[in-house]
Design a protein around this motif. Structure first.
Motif, PDB file in Angstrom:
ATOM      1  N   GLN A 243      40.092 -15.588 -12.605  1.00  0.00           N
ATOM      2  CA  GLN A 243      39.666 -16.045 -13.926  1.00  0.00           C
ATOM      3  C   GLN A 243      39.789 -14.848 -14.873  1.00  0.00           C
ATOM      4  O   GLN A 243      39.029 -13.891 -14.779  1.00  0.00           O
ATOM      5  N   CYS A 244      40.762 -14.908 -15.747  1.00  0.00           N
ATOM      6  CA  CYS A 244      41.126 -13.749 -16.571  1.00  0.00           C
ATOM      7  C   CYS A 244      40.277 -13.590 -17.830  1.00  0.00           C
ATOM      8  O   CYS A 244      40.401 -12.586 -18.530  1.00  0.00           O
ATOM      9  N   GLY A 245      39.411 -14.551 -18.118  1.00  0.00           N
ATOM     10  CA  GLY A 245      38.525 -14.424 -19.275  1.00  0.00           C
ATOM     11  C   GLY A 245      37.678 -13.171 -19.202  1.00  0.00           C
ATOM     12  O   GLY A 245      37.362 -12.561 -20.226  1.00  0.00           O
TER      13      GLY A 245
ATOM     14  N   SER B 104      41.436 -12.286 -21.501  1.00  0.00           N
ATOM     15  CA  SER B 104      42.581 -13.191 -21.587  1.00  0.00           C
ATOM     16  C   SER B 104      42.107 -14.638 -21.580  1.00  0.00           C
ATOM     17  O   SER B 104      41.146 -14.991 -20.901  1.00  0.00           O
ATOM     18  N   ASN B 105      42.790 -15.482 -22.312  1.00  0.00           N
ATOM     19  CA  ASN B 105      42.485 -16.906 -22.344  1.00  0.00           C
ATOM     20  C   ASN B 105      43.349 -17.629 -21.305  1.00  0.00           C
ATOM     21  O   ASN B 105      44.096 -18.546 -21.628  1.00  0.00           O
TER      22      ASN B 105
ATOM     23  N   CYS C 284      43.699 -18.415 -16.686  1.00  0.00           N
ATOM     24  CA  CYS C 284      43.320 -18.259 -15.285  1.00  0.00           C
ATOM     25  C   CYS C 284      44.594 -18.400 -14.468  1.00  0.00           C
ATOM     26  O   CYS C 284      45.527 -19.103 -14.873  1.00  0.00           O
TER      27      CYS C 284
ATOM     28  N   GLY D  61      40.132 -19.210 -20.177  1.00  0.00           N
ATOM     29  CA  GLY D  61      39.650 -17.994 -19.528  1.00  0.00           C
ATOM     30  C   GLY D  61      38.815 -18.222 -18.279  1.00  0.00           C
ATOM     31  O   GLY D  61      38.564 -17.294 -17.518  1.00  0.00           O
ATOM     32  N   SER D  62      38.358 -19.471 -18.065  1.00  0.00           N
ATOM     33  CA  SER D  62      37.637 -19.829 -16.842  1.00  0.00           C
ATOM     34  C   SER D  62      38.070 -21.236 -16.433  1.00  0.00           C
ATOM     35  O   SER D  62      38.527 -22.024 -17.260  1.00  0.00           O
TER      36      SER D  62
END
Length: 114
Positions: free
Chosen positions: A22-24, A28-29, A31, A106-107
């Motif tokens: 999960q890149c949030g 980042s927006n 996953c 992001g999630s």
């Protein structure tokens, strides 16, 4: 600020290219899911997300159900699923199916339909 994320952070095992991130948490927006499905017939059940999902087929062939369509996609192809569209996929074989899935959020937000 740039982030470097080591495989041991997201991989299910240090020697495998399978896992999710999960890149949030890193600004980042998006996953990422790194799928490696060695068995024919393997894949997730029907579900949807309130955002688009992009599937990059890196190896093998999968059968994607996207809404009421059945799409056969193979290595080198990309499948884009619009927001709120029920979808699933399965490994058609022969051999493994490997995909990199990009969620435009992001999630993870997943509504399981099966």
């Amino acid at each position: 600020m740039a982030h470097i994320i080591d495989r041991d952070t997201w991989a299910e095992a240090p020697d495998r290219w399978q896992g999710e991130l999960q890149c949030g948490a890193f600004g980042s927006n998006s996953c990422l899911i790194f799928n490696y499905l060695p068995d024919v017939g393997g894949g997730p059940l029907l579900h949807s997300h309130p955002y688009a999902e992009i599937f990059i087929i890196r190896q093998g062939t999968g059968l994607f159900t996207v809404g009421d369509r059945q799409i056969e996609a193979s290595a080198g192809q990309i499948v884009i699923v619009p927001p709120d569209t029920p979808h699933k996929f399965t490994n058609l074989g022969p051999g493994a199916l490997e995909t990199t899935d990009i969620h435009e959020n992001g999630s993870f937000i997943t509504k399981w339909l099966e």
